[in-house]
Motif scaffolding. Structure first.
Motif, mmCIF file in Angstrom:
data_model
loop_
_atom_site.group_PDB
_atom_site.id
_atom_site.type_symbol
_atom_site.label_atom_id
_atom_site.label_comp_id
_atom_site.label_asym_id
_atom_site.label_seq_id
_atom_site.Cartn_x
_atom_site.Cartn_y
_atom_site.Cartn_z
ATOM 1 N N THR A 105 0.833 -1.212 0.000
ATOM 2 C CA THR A 105 0.000 0.000 0.000
ATOM 3 C C THR A 105 0.861 1.254 0.000
ATOM 4 N N ILE A 106 1.891 1.267 0.848
ATOM 5 C CA ILE A 106 2.791 2.430 0.904
ATOM 6 C C ILE A 106 3.509 2.615 -0.426
ATOM 7 N N ARG A 107 3.913 1.501 -1.046
ATOM 8 C CA ARG A 107 4.589 1.580 -2.353
ATOM 9 C C ARG A 107 3.652 2.197 -3.404
ATOM 10 N N ILE A 108 2.382 1.792 -3.383
ATOM 11 C CA ILE A 108 1.413 2.307 -4.365
ATOM 12 C C ILE A 108 1.126 3.785 -4.105
ATOM 13 N N LEU A 109 1.000 4.168 -2.825
ATOM 14 C CA LEU A 109 0.758 5.580 -2.499
ATOM 15 C C LEU A 109 1.921 6.452 -2.958
ATOM 16 N N GLU A 110 3.137 5.952 -2.818
ATOM 17 C CA GLU A 110 4.303 6.690 -3.325
ATOM 18 C C GLU A 110 4.258 6.807 -4.838
ATOM 19 N N VAL B 289 1.634 7.024 -6.729
ATOM 20 C CA VAL B 289 0.677 8.048 -7.159
ATOM 21 C C VAL B 289 1.007 9.419 -6.557
ATOM 22 N N ARG B 290 2.252 9.546 -6.064
ATOM 23 C CA ARG B 290 2.818 10.820 -5.610
ATOM 24 C C ARG B 290 2.108 11.396 -4.390
ATOM 25 N N ILE B 291 1.757 10.535 -3.445
ATOM 26 C CA ILE B 291 1.297 11.021 -2.143
ATOM 27 C C ILE B 291 2.544 11.297 -1.308
ATOM 28 N N GLY C 254 -7.670 16.735 -4.678
ATOM 29 C CA GLY C 254 -6.738 16.108 -5.614
ATOM 30 C C GLY C 254 -6.039 14.908 -5.013
ATOM 31 N N MET C 255 -5.668 15.009 -3.726
ATOM 32 C CA MET C 255 -5.010 13.889 -3.036
ATOM 33 C C MET C 255 -5.969 12.708 -2.875
ATOM 34 N N ARG C 256 -7.236 13.001 -2.571
ATOM 35 C CA ARG C 256 -8.226 11.920 -2.424
ATOM 36 C C ARG C 256 -8.406 11.180 -3.742
ATOM 37 N N GLN C 257 -8.399 11.938 -4.857
ATOM 38 C CA GLN C 257 -8.550 11.277 -6.144
ATOM 39 C C GLN C 257 -7.339 10.402 -6.450
ATOM 40 N N ARG C 258 -6.144 10.815 -6.005
ATOM 41 C CA ARG C 258 -4.953 9.981 -6.178
ATOM 42 C C ARG C 258 -5.067 8.702 -5.350
ATOM 43 N N VAL C 259 -5.646 8.824 -4.151
ATOM 44 C CA VAL C 259 -5.864 7.641 -3.312
ATOM 45 C C VAL C 259 -6.810 6.672 -4.016
ATOM 46 N N MET C 260 -7.847 7.214 -4.684
ATOM 47 C CA MET C 260 -8.788 6.356 -5.429
ATOM 48 C C MET C 260 -8.073 5.636 -6.575
ATOM 49 N N ILE C 261 -7.166 6.352 -7.243
ATOM 50 C CA ILE C 261 -6.384 5.734 -8.321
ATOM 51 C C ILE C 261 -5.488 4.637 -7.744
ATOM 52 N N ALA C 262 -4.860 4.924 -6.586
ATOM 53 C CA ALA C 262 -4.011 3.920 -5.929
ATOM 54 C C ALA C 262 -4.817 2.676 -5.591
ATOM 55 N N MET C 263 -6.028 2.870 -5.058
ATOM 56 C CA MET C 263 -6.882 1.748 -4.693
ATOM 57 C C MET C 263 -7.275 0.938 -5.928
ATOM 58 N N ALA C 264 -7.587 1.667 -7.030
ATOM 59 C CA ALA C 264 -8.003 0.992 -8.262
ATOM 60 C C ALA C 264 -6.861 0.180 -8.870
ATOM 61 N N ILE D 122 -2.337 9.278 -14.695
ATOM 62 C CA ILE D 122 -2.950 8.146 -15.408
ATOM 63 C C ILE D 122 -2.103 7.757 -16.618
ATOM 64 N N LYS D 123 -1.588 8.762 -17.347
ATOM 65 C CA LYS D 123 -0.714 8.485 -18.490
ATOM 66 C C LYS D 123 0.536 7.725 -18.052
ATOM 67 N N MET D 124 1.141 8.198 -16.952
ATOM 68 C CA MET D 124 2.388 7.589 -16.471
ATOM 69 C C MET D 124 2.159 6.144 -16.029
ATOM 70 N N LEU D 125 1.112 5.923 -15.247
ATOM 71 C CA LEU D 125 0.832 4.578 -14.743
ATOM 72 C C LEU D 125 0.467 3.628 -15.880
ATOM 73 N N GLN D 126 -0.257 4.154 -16.861
ATOM 74 C CA GLN D 126 -0.616 3.340 -18.017
ATOM 75 C C GLN D 126 0.631 2.937 -18.797
ATOM 76 N N GLU D 127 1.550 3.878 -18.915
ATOM 77 C CA GLU D 127 2.810 3.627 -19.628
ATOM 78 C C GLU D 127 3.634 2.552 -18.920
#
Length: 610
Positions: A142-147, A149-151, A168-178, A207-212
């Motif tokens: 979880t910590i690795r994923i939060l890092e 998504v730049r939390i 904006g941070m909450r939306q990043r958390v949602m992306i991390a969870m997804a 989203i572009k970076m993670l998709q890449e």
């Protein structure tokens, strides 16, 4: 600028939707709301479904995930994910697919995050549900994923609750969870609509970076054509439940065939398109049946010379923060600091900035919906901050406010006719018969019909409800209207209609608008003057041509660079500049504010010295 490497889709799609048809029970009968939708999403590809509210795009995504209520909905057709038809799977098998093979990001993260559980626990729960791992392993992942998504300080924020994070941070958390379970497909349903432009830019880049990196396929649902241009490889256009056009994003933008596609593109305000014009510009009115649009025309300039109708001087508002067992004063939120500006009859002054910059607090302080600490607010020469309760009621006839959410502003148990008449009768401006005539006149003025007065708010669309709020504000014949994010939540074509209405009414009634917004492209189109706010202070103010044509402050430039550009050539281009979240306006109790110093770039164009 860095251009990401293009992922070449393979022959076998990750998702294949064939003749999807979704119906709901209405008055005992099945009514189709999505009709025969077909498209594919290849590995590593982003497909956008675009359309306005009511077009069926979100219902399409919920149908793919099978998240609709079973007893009131019926889903037909085929949805293949990795060769399996999701619509044929038993529910217990579908539960394994959701969150594991397909993940979803919703528009409003606070409706998806449980306020009673920490961020870390909620992401760990998804990992533990779909993977054989220990709690310690889940926490480390979880910590690795939060890092990822730049939390910032992810390890220390593992045990924090959702309300401690910005939007904006909450939306990043949602992306991390997804993305925690590395799904094959990510469905993003309007994930940036409610966010400021700079935060929106960060989320799109993320989203572009993670998709890449992960090669994830993305189904992106939006009504914003600027976002579509920046992120989508292919686009599906939906209108009234039907797929009216699909193809490569560049083809859709440059050679769109369907009238509705052309109408959507025509309604998108483009930053920089106002340079040849001296005054505010109406949006082109587009016929969605033919795609034909009229030529946008400048609004006749009605700004009067002489004394301003509204004068704000050194307005300051701070909120106390209490902490500890005895509620000791521990700090203050410096929401608005020494804000000054004038507004003349027939003029539109726009206050722009991100959420938390103090622009809405400024509007509310002017109306005395919240009491400012100090400063001066003059309306037609009268000091508003010195008025008693009776005189304040009288003043509010001259200054009215339109809020962002029209549904929250209207009483659901009151007809719209009664809602428009209420302030007229409260201020004893006439009797019931006269109020009825005023209601009919106001409804016609805002493009509705008098017979609609008998309806209730839920019987209207979002754009119509905003028109009703405008009609209610106009019933008192005000001189100044404070429009607080009044078009932010509307679809592009509805937004265009409401803004055209406001410009027409300004011209007809000589209204002064204080237009509060974070949408720089809209602000450029409607403003005579612009004031840019950052951390409670105005950092740049001047004419629209000066601020947009020659921006001087770094924050103004940052806001402009983050605006999505409806140009598909920018797809997969990430901004190289690191965009930071707005800094905290919280200060110690004994903090001393240094007065802002300005330099004059040109007559009337002032910029804060850094």
């Amino acid at each position: 600028m860095n251009t990401a490497a293009k992922i070449i889709p393979s022959a076998d799609p990750v998702l294949s939707v064939e003749k999807l048809r979704t119906s709901f029970v209405v008055d005992g009968e099945w009514k189709p709301v999505v009709r025969d939708i077909s498209f594919t999403v290849a590995p590593g590809e982003t497909v956008a479904i675009v359309g306005e509210s009511g077009s069926g795009k979100s219902v399409t995504s919920l149908s793919i995930m099978r998240l609709l209520q079973a007893d009131t909905s019926r889903i037909e057709g085929k949805v293949f994910l990795g060769g399996r038809d999701l619509l044929a799977l038993p529910e217990h098998e579908m539960r394994k697919v959701r969150g594991n093979d397909v993940a979803m990001i919703f528009q409003e993260p606070m409706t998806s995050l449980n306020p009673l559980f920490t961020i870390g626990d909620q992401i760990s729960e998804a990992l533990l549900a779909h993977n054989a791992m220990s709690k310690a392993e889940a926490k480390a992942e979880t910590i690795r994923i939060l890092e990822k998504v730049r939390i910032p300080s992810a390890a220390s924020r593992f045990d924090e609750y959702p309300h401690r994070f910005s939007g904006g941070m909450r939306q990043r958390v949602m992306i991390a969870m997804a993305l925690a379970t590395k799904p094959k497909l990510l469905i993003a349903d309007e994930p940036t609509t409610a966010l400021d432009v700079t935060i929106q830019g960060q989320i799109l880049d993320l989203i572009k970076m993670l998709q890449e990196e992960e090669g994830t396929s993305v189904l992106f649902i939006t009504h914003d054509m600027g976002v579509v241009a920046e992120i989508a490889d292919r686009t599906v256009v939906m209108y009234r439940g039907e797929q009216v056009e699909t193809g490569d994003t560049a083809d859709i933008f440059h050679r769109g065939q369907h009238p509705y596609t052309r109408a959507l593109l025509s309604a998108v305000p483009v930053l920089g398109s106002m340079q040849p014009y001296q005054r505010p510009l109406r949006f082109p009115v587009v016929n969605t049946s033919t795609g034909e649009s009229d030529v946008p025309v400048e609004v006749a300039d009605t700004v009067a010379a002489g004394e301003p109708i509204l004068q704000v001087k050194n307005l300051t508002k701070r909120f106390d923060i209490h902490s500890g067992l005895f509620g000791k004063l521990s700090g203050r939120v410096h929401a608005v600091e020494n804000v000054s500006f004038d507004l003349r009859a027939g003029e539109t002054l726009s206050l722009v900035g991100e959420s938390g910059c103090g622009k809405s607090t400024t509007g509310r302080a002017i109306m005395r919906l919240i009491e400012p600490e100090s400063g001066s607010v003059l309306v037609e020469g009268r000091e508003v901050l010195a008025l008693d309760k009776k005189d304040m009621r009288e003043m509010r006839k001259s200054v009215q406010m339109i809020f962002q959410d029209p549904f929250a502003s209207l009483n659901p148990r009151m007809t719209v006719g009664a809602a428009i008449a209420e302030p007229y009768l409260e201020h004893k401006m006439g009797d019931a018969k006269q109020a009825k005539e005023v209601v009919a006149d106001m409804l016609v003025k805002v493009g509705l019909t008098p017979d609609m007065a008998k309806r209730y708010p839920h019987e209207f669309s979002g754009g119509q409800r905003q028109r009703i709020c405008i009609a209610r504000a106009l019933a008192l014949r005000p001189k100044v209207i404070v429009a607080d994010e009044s078009v932010s939540a509307l679809d592009v074509s509805i937004k265009a209609q409401v803004i055209n209405l406001m410009l027409d009414l300004q011209q007809e009634l000589d209204l002064a608008f204080l237009f509060i917004s974070h949408d720089m492209a809209v602000v450029e189109r409607v403003s005579h003057r612009v004031a840019v706010m950052y951390l409670g202070e105005i950092v740049e103010i001047g004419s629209r041509a000066d601020v947009f044509g020659n921006p001087q402050h770094a924050y103004t430039k940052r806001l402009m660079s983050a605006v999505p550009v409806p140009d598909p050539e920018r797809r997969r281009i990430k901004n190289s500049a690191v965009v930071e979240e707005l800094k905290s306006p919280i200060r110690p109790v004994d903090y001393k504010i240094m007065p802002m110093q300005y330099r004059e770039v040109s007559p009337g164009h002032l910029v804060a010295e850094s």
